[in-house]
Design an enzyme around this catalytic site. Structure first.
Site, PDB file in Angstrom:
ATOM      1  N   GLY A  58       0.822  -1.200   0.000  1.00 11.90           N
ATOM      2  CA  GLY A  58       0.000   0.000   0.000  1.00 11.90           C
ATOM      3  C   GLY A  58       0.858   1.253   0.000  1.00 11.90           C
TER       4      GLY A  58
ATOM      5  N   GLN B 165       2.806  10.016   1.417  1.00  9.72           N
ATOM      6  CA  GLN B 165       4.133   9.422   1.247  1.00  9.72           C
ATOM      7  C   GLN B 165       4.815   9.861  -0.038  1.00  9.72           C
ATOM      8  OE1 GLN B 165       2.440   5.319   2.217  1.00  9.72           O
ATOM      9  NE2 GLN B 165       4.528   5.112   2.952  1.00  9.72           N
TER      10      GLN B 165
ATOM     11  N   CYS C 256       6.778  -0.196   6.816  1.00 10.31           N
ATOM     12  CA  CYS C 256       6.276   0.927   6.026  1.00 10.31           C
ATOM     13  C   CYS C 256       7.358   1.383   5.059  1.00 10.31           C
ATOM     14  CB  CYS C 256       5.901   2.069   6.973  1.00 10.31           C
ATOM     15  SG  CYS C 256       5.316   3.547   6.130  1.00 10.31           S
ATOM     16  N   LEU C 257       6.968   1.677   3.829  1.00 12.16           N
ATOM     17  CA  LEU C 257       7.945   2.139   2.835  1.00 12.16           C
ATOM     18  C   LEU C 257       8.593   3.460   3.242  1.00 12.16           C
ATOM     19  CD1 LEU C 257       5.980   1.271  -0.446  1.00 12.16           C
ATOM     20  CD2 LEU C 257       7.962   0.062   0.489  1.00 12.16           C
TER      21      LEU C 257
ATOM     22  N   HIS D 174      -3.538   0.929   8.051  1.00  6.21           N
ATOM     23  CA  HIS D 174      -2.208   1.537   7.902  1.00  6.21           C
ATOM     24  C   HIS D 174      -2.261   2.750   6.970  1.00  6.21           C
ATOM     25  CE1 HIS D 174       2.338   1.083   7.544  1.00  6.21           C
ATOM     26  NE2 HIS D 174       2.071   1.886   6.536  1.00  6.21           N
ATOM     27  N   GLU D 175      -2.915   2.594   5.815  1.00  2.61           N
ATOM     28  CA  GLU D 175      -2.904   3.684   4.831  1.00  2.61           C
ATOM     29  C   GLU D 175      -3.802   4.847   5.263  1.00  2.61           C
ATOM     30  OE1 GLU D 175      -0.494   3.448   2.912  1.00  2.61           O
ATOM     31  OE2 GLU D 175      -0.188   1.287   3.044  1.00  2.61           O
TER      32      GLU D 175
ATOM     33  N   HIS E 163      -1.950   6.944   7.600  1.00  2.00           N
ATOM     34  CA  HIS E 163      -1.045   7.883   6.915  1.00  2.00           C
ATOM     35  C   HIS E 163      -1.755   9.198   6.587  1.00  2.00           C
ATOM     36  CE1 HIS E 163       2.830   6.036   6.230  1.00  2.00           C
ATOM     37  NE2 HIS E 163       2.318   4.952   5.693  1.00  2.00           N
TER      38      HIS E 163
HETATM   39 NI    NI Z   1       3.236   3.104   5.318  1.00  2.00          NI
END
Ligand code: NI
Length: 167
Positions: free
Chosen positions: A46, A51, A89-90, A131-132, A135
């Protein structure tokens, strides 16, 4: 469509609240395409607009073996239960941690055709939605760590997906 840079912790854009999308136009489709391309290139499950430095409420999610999904203005409207899951997480490369997530969630959003969608999810999809959407509210997964838990470093050669599936 383009692969764009992913902002990393502690960049302040990750702590800002994204704004609702009020109308669907080409710029929103471009952001959606960039999210998908960038998520796929990074082998993530995701990615949220924050981000990639854009404070609009748009997320991309792609489960293994499935097509990518775009959700606009997504909201959790119900959730139940608690489970401990490994997460990453990226925007926080090189780390993973065990946190508490819901067992299932219900969410609503608009899709790319501006159609109202309702999602009832458990497993990885529920985790990815939480999670998203976090963000979009400036929340990172490590904010959910309990006091006795710590982020773990992962070996650089590990091919870590943004969110790891439960065994
Ligand atoms: Ni993330």
């Amino acid at each position: 469509m383009a692969i764009v840079p992913i902002y990393e912790f502690p960049h302040e854009v990750l702590r800002k609240k994204a704004r609702k999308v009020k109308k669907l136009d080409d710029s929103i489709h471009r952001i959606a395409d960039d999210l998908i391309d960038t998520m796929q290139n990074a082998q993530g499950v995701g990615l949220a607009a924050n981000q990639i430095g854009i404070l609009k409420r748009i997320i991309a999610i792609q489960l293994p073996e499935e097509d990518p999904r775009i959700y606009i203005n997504p909201e959790i409207i119900a959730k139940e239960g608690e489970r401990e899951v490994p997460e990453a997480c990226l925007s926080v490369p090189g780390y993973t941690g065990i946190i508490t997530r819901s067992i299932w969630v219900k969410a609503k959003a608009w899709d790319r055709e501006w159609k109202d969608v309702r999602i009832r999810a458990d497993g990885l999809l529920a985790q990815a939605l939480e999670h998203e959407i976090d963000h979009l509210n400036g929340i990172l997964y490590m904010d959910h760590l309990s006091e006795h838990q710590k982020l773990q470093k992962v070996e650089p050669e590990t091919n870590l997906e943004e969110i790891q599936e439960e065994d």
